[in-house]
Scaffold this motif. Structure first.
Motif, PDB file in Angstrom:
ATOM      1  N   VAL A  70     -17.638  63.872 -25.600  1.00  0.00           N
ATOM      2  CA  VAL A  70     -18.115  65.222 -25.920  1.00  0.00           C
ATOM      3  C   VAL A  70     -18.544  65.941 -24.642  1.00  0.00           C
ATOM      4  O   VAL A  70     -18.218  67.110 -24.412  1.00  0.00           O
TER       5      VAL A  70
ATOM      6  N   ARG B 110     -16.672  69.306 -22.628  1.00  0.00           N
ATOM      7  CA  ARG B 110     -17.308  70.534 -22.154  1.00  0.00           C
ATOM      8  C   ARG B 110     -17.054  70.751 -20.662  1.00  0.00           C
ATOM      9  O   ARG B 110     -16.825  71.889 -20.217  1.00  0.00           O
TER      10      ARG B 110
ATOM     11  N   SER C 240     -18.772  75.009 -29.344  1.00  0.00           N
ATOM     12  CA  SER C 240     -19.101  73.597 -29.119  1.00  0.00           C
ATOM     13  C   SER C 240     -20.572  73.412 -28.802  1.00  0.00           C
ATOM     14  O   SER C 240     -21.123  72.322 -29.008  1.00  0.00           O
TER      15      SER C 240
ATOM     16  N   TYR D 207     -13.033  70.164 -32.082  1.00  0.00           N
ATOM     17  CA  TYR D 207     -12.855  70.998 -30.895  1.00  0.00           C
ATOM     18  C   TYR D 207     -11.721  70.532 -29.981  1.00  0.00           C
ATOM     19  O   TYR D 207     -10.932  71.357 -29.500  1.00  0.00           O
TER      20      TYR D 207
END
Length: 395
Positions: A12, A16, A59, A68
């Motif tokens: 995760v 990003r 997100s 995502y």
């Protein structure tokens, strides 16, 4: 093969970071296309950049949503496919399509889904290759270049799939090793805790037995030290000491008279009153007990040393051996002083008969703030019935 939960959390964060890197390169591409006056690609990069900004914002608002990476890959596929129409042959924009297989391997967890994404993308490139061969759709790149990209994409996809499987197995093995290690550590911790508990129990038992030996030598019953231990615990609870100190006082108090081992029998067991010389010798048992125990680094024996030294001190400073007064007397000593006197008066000794409960109560009322800590003494008097019940329980 799914990755570990720890890796998923890392993924995760990596997603990003990947989005931020993409946005930086898209900004650079916008400047480059503006400089080269490639307006169609400028618009495509602007639209893609806006889509990424929206996706990055979502997100952060809903970080637990698992879709995502797939939305990102769909955007990237559309972005790359647009180069077939709007790329420039002299800058080879089509080469950027080779990034798609590593991106899929970077973001997708399961083998089957990875194969579907990479296979689907290669199928799309193959369709564009056929279209270029048929000279339809108005593509800007020749079939030879598209074929090279198709072959390269297929080769990189296979490599990234093998790498993905290796990485998945590595993380699975790492997680399995971590689980085994945690189990071993937990087992070792439980074993150490059990051994430590057994050691503490053994230590308490040794202290209790040693206290009983000292009392037996002075012709008292071994139950005296047990009762003093219970009274001391209750007083420590009433004054709201921390639980670890309550336990420490209970465990250490049986050694309050350990210094009596050095007192001659003719003085220790004398039935009458002591003369001045005998009393002077008898008082030394407090210092002797302290010296016997104080050299130990163990907290239990350190506490026992303090109790041995201070439990004959008086609140008004007229006790022994050091004539301490009030708060200068350690709280452990002040607690055991009340417990010891209460039990000593309650039972027959070689030098006196047992006192009645009313007579003991009267003495403590008189000695609050004189011999005993007034606050502790008042708590003792307020709960006098509890201490009588404890005395009967361990009689």
């Amino acid at each position: 093969m799914p990755f570990s939960e720890k890796f998923q959390k890392t993924a995760v964060i990596n997603f990003r970071i990947l989005m931020l890197v993409n946005l930086i390169f898209l900004v650079l591409a916008l400047f480059a296309n503006f400089w080269l006056e490639r307006w169609a690609l400028l618009i495509i990069h602007a639209i893609t950049g806006l889509a990424f900004l929206m996706l990055y914002g979502m997100s952060n608002l809903r970080p637990n949503y698992q879709g995502y990476p797939r939305i990102y890959l769909a955007i990237m596929a559309a972005y790359f496919y647009s180069f077939f129409w709007y790329g420039h042959i002299d800058t080879y924009d089509l080469i950027w399509l080779l990034l798609f297989p590593p991106l899929v391997a970077f973001l997708i967890e399961k083998d089957r889904e990875l194969i579907l994404w990479q296979g689907g993308f290669i199928l799309g490139v193959f369709i564009f290759f056929i279209a270029a061969m048929q000279d339809v759709w108005g593509l800007v790149y020749p079939p030879m270049l598209i074929g090279a990209v198709l072959f390269s994409n297929s080769f990189i996809s296979v490599l990234s799939w093998f790498n993905h499987r290796y990485k998945a197995r590595f993380y699975a093995a790492q997680e399995a090793f971590q689980n085994v290690l945690e189990q071993r550590v937990e087992q070792a911790t439980q074993t150490i805790r059990k051994l430590n508990d057994e050691l503490e129990v053994s230590q308490r038992d040794v202290v209790m037995r040693l206290g009983e030996i000292c009392e037996v030598r002075s012709k008292e019953t071994g139950q005296h030290v047990q009762r003093v231990s219970e009274y001391s615990r209750r007083l420590a609870e009433l004054i709201n000491l921390p639980e670890d100190e309550v336990q420490l006082i209970q465990d250490a108090s049986p050694l309050h008279d350990v210094g009596k081992v050095a007192i001659p029998d003719n003085i220790l067991n004398k039935p009458g009153r002591y003369d001045e010389r005998e009393y002077s010798i008898m008082k030394e048992h407090a210092n002797i007990g302290y010296k016997l125990l104080n050299s130990s680094p163990q907290p239990l024996l350190q506490a026992a040393a303090i109790i041995a030294r201070d439990h004959h001190e008086w609140w008004n400073g007229k006790g022994y051996p050091n004539h301490k007064a009030q708060e200068n007397i350690h709280i452990y000593g002040r607690i055991v002083a009340i417990a010891d006197v209460f039990d000593a008066l309650s039972f027959e000794r070689i030098y006196k008969p047992a006192w009645s409960d009313d007579k003991i109560l009267a003495l403590f009322n008189e000695q609050c703030g004189v011999q005993f800590d007034p606050r502790l003494c008042q708590l003792f008097l307020d709960h006098y019935d509890e201490f009588i019940a404890l005395r009967k329980k361990f009689c």
